[in-house]
Design a protein around this motif. Structure first.
Motif, short mmCIF file in Angstrom:
data_model
loop_
_atom_site.label_atom_id
_atom_site.label_comp_id
_atom_site.label_asym_id
_atom_site.label_seq_id
_atom_site.Cartn_x
_atom_site.Cartn_y
_atom_site.Cartn_z
N PRO A 70 0.81 -1.23 0.00
CA PRO A 70 0.00 0.00 0.00
C PRO A 70 0.85 1.27 0.00
N ARG A 71 0.31 2.29 -0.65
CA ARG A 71 0.86 3.64 -0.53
C ARG A 71 -0.11 4.41 0.34
N THR A 72 0.37 4.90 1.47
CA THR A 72 -0.53 5.66 2.35
C THR A 72 -0.49 7.13 1.98
N MET A 73 -1.45 7.86 2.47
CA MET A 73 -1.54 9.32 2.26
C MET A 73 -1.36 9.66 0.77
N VAL A 354 -10.48 -1.22 -1.82
CA VAL A 354 -9.10 -1.71 -1.85
C VAL A 354 -8.19 -0.72 -2.58
N LEU A 355 -8.67 -0.17 -3.71
CA LEU A 355 -7.84 0.81 -4.43
C LEU A 355 -7.53 2.02 -3.54
N THR A 356 -8.54 2.46 -2.78
CA THR A 356 -8.31 3.60 -1.90
C THR A 356 -7.28 3.25 -0.83
N LEU A 357 -7.41 2.03 -0.28
CA LEU A 357 -6.49 1.63 0.79
C LEU A 357 -5.07 1.35 0.28
N VAL A 358 -4.94 0.93 -0.97
CA VAL A 358 -3.58 0.74 -1.50
C VAL A 358 -3.05 2.03 -2.14
N GLY A 359 -3.90 3.07 -2.15
CA GLY A 359 -3.44 4.37 -2.61
C GLY A 359 -3.21 4.45 -4.11
N ASN A 367 -0.19 -1.60 -11.43
CA ASN A 367 0.83 -2.46 -12.03
C ASN A 367 1.45 -3.31 -10.92
N SER A 368 2.48 -4.05 -11.26
CA SER A 368 2.99 -5.04 -10.31
C SER A 368 3.64 -4.41 -9.07
N ASP A 369 3.85 -3.09 -9.08
CA ASP A 369 4.32 -2.41 -7.87
C ASP A 369 3.33 -2.53 -6.72
N ALA A 370 2.08 -2.78 -7.08
CA ALA A 370 1.03 -2.78 -6.05
C ALA A 370 0.98 -4.09 -5.27
#
Ligand SMILES: Cc1cc2nc3c(=O)[nH]c(=O)nc-3n(C[C@H](O)[C@H](O)[C@H](O)COP(=O)(O)O)c2cc1C
Length: 376
Positions: A70-73, A354-359, A367-370
């Motif tokens: 996840p990316r936060t903020m 889920v998209l919101t939580l993974v930012g 992409n595969s970074d997620a």
């Protein structure tokens, strides 16, 4: 921030989908309701797989082997779930699978599924072995994005007539099931002495009895037709201008063969574990297939999708969209058209969560970074 003392839940713990009046609160509950409503042999037919059902189980296990990064903020709100497939615009990256025998689950079968798809912006794949004809499903949901599924087997002249019908009925593409040269070894059905009534698979061939249907679907039921090669399929598909998807690809080699034969897209699938037990899970094979066919060919993931986070993982690993099979079947069995529509709504809301939580701001930018693979 103060919390309303009369509220039973802290606002942050609330879910965004109102459950009041919904046929089921979660997708898992749709499975429970369907199991209660269907006879035990029909439930086994739906939920079971081939052989020891190891591939069926692996389809699920593989999703749990992938974790999010996840990316936060992120500063990104209300992520978009829209995408396109073969030039068709979709509100969410989801197709409903072709499932024959649909009249066993609801009197309206794929007619109901297509109407629900149209309302939620999903793509409908309409089966050759369905309870209703492809023209009937078109008439039930003229505005739905529709693909017709066929089995490449038997007399090429009959196959040809089917391709013409599909084009005349205004379908946008064809889904060719390539992993069904014979029916899988499904022991639950054997043990239950389960037999499919001709009525629920003969929508496209009205009035056919069991013998005639076994000629049409010869290889699947009776092993009485030749198994086709890629060359024969390529020849047959030259007669249609519609783009086609090869459904049932699990290796880089087959993916390349499908593209060489003219497929515009490939569907990584093991038929929901219903065909070859011991085949790898579809998700495990997705990166291999994506790497083999490159960026020009769209790749779809089918088999094992049970929730919104699965969709996000599959898209992160290179799928343009996913297919829901049993999820659509149980939603239909649990609550008919309304059930399928609600299942699509729940999927979409979970994808957004889920998209919101993974930012991530959209399905399109995944992409595969997620994702990262769990260390054993
Ligand atoms: C009851 C049932 C009937 C099916 N009939 C067909 C069919 O006629 N043609 C086909 O290509 N796949 C058929 N499938 C396979 C689905 O299209 C799909 O590949 C599979 O269900 C995906 O796995 P999942 O159930 O884990 O999502 C059927 C699946 C089920 C459960």
């Amino acid at each position: 921030m103060s919390v309303d003392a009369t509220s039973t839940r802290h606002p942050a713990e609330a879910t965004p989908v109102p459950n009041t009046g919904a046929p089921f609160a979660t997708l898992g509950e749709a499975f429970d309701i369907a199991r209660d409503r269907l006879s035990s042999d029909v439930w086994d037919f739906v939920s079971g797989g081939a052989g020891d059902e190891t591939t069926l189980q692996d389809n699920r296990t593989e999703f749990s082997r992938w974790l999010f990064r996840p990316r936060t903020m992120s500063g990104l709100s209300m992520p978009s779930t829209t995408t396109s497939l073969l030039g068709m615009e979709l509100d969410l990256p989801v197709l409903t699978a072709p499932f024959g025998t649909d009249g066993l689950f609801d009197a309206e079968g794929h007619r109901a599924v297509a109407r629900a798809d149209a309302r939620q912006g999903a793509l409908s794949i309409v089966p050759e072995a369905g309870t209703f004809s492809l023209e009937d499903v078109r008439d039930a949901a003229p505005s739905a994005a529709r693909i017709a599924q066929v089995h490449p087997m038997g007399d090429p002249r009959n196959f040809q007539r089917m391709l013409e019908r599909i084009a005349n009925a205004g379908y946008s593409a064809i889904c060719v099931t390539v992993d069904c040269p014979t029916g899988g070894w499904r022991e639950r059905n054997l043990r239950n002495r389960f037999e499919i009534e001709p009525r629920v698979i003969s929508g496209n061939y009205p009035g056919s009895d069991s013998d005639e249907l076994s000629e049409v679907f010869g290889q699947i039921f009776a092993r009485n037709a030749d198994v086709w090669s890629w060359e024969e399929l390529a020849d047959a598909m030259r007669h249609t201008a519609l783009p086609w998807i090869a459904k049932g690809i699990l290796t880089a080699e087959d993916a390349r063969r499908a593209v060489d034969a003219g497929a515009a897209a490939v569907m990584v699938s093991n038929h929901g574990g219903r065909q070859l037990d011991g085949a790898p899970s579809a998700l495990a094979q997705l990166p291999e297939v994506v790497a083999a066919v490159g960026r020009d060919v769209e790749v779809i993931l089918d088999s094992g999708i049970r929730r919104g986070s699965d969709v996000v993982k599959a898209v992160a690993l290179g799928a343009k969209a996913v297919v829901i099979g049993r999820l659509a079947v149980v939603a239909l069995a649990a609550a008919g058209e309304n059930g399928v529509e609600h299942a699509l709504r729940l999927l979409k809301e979970e994808i957004i969560t889920v998209l919101t939580l993974v930012g991530r701001g959209s399905i399109a930018e995944l992409n595969s970074d997620a994702v990262t693979r769990r260390v054993p």
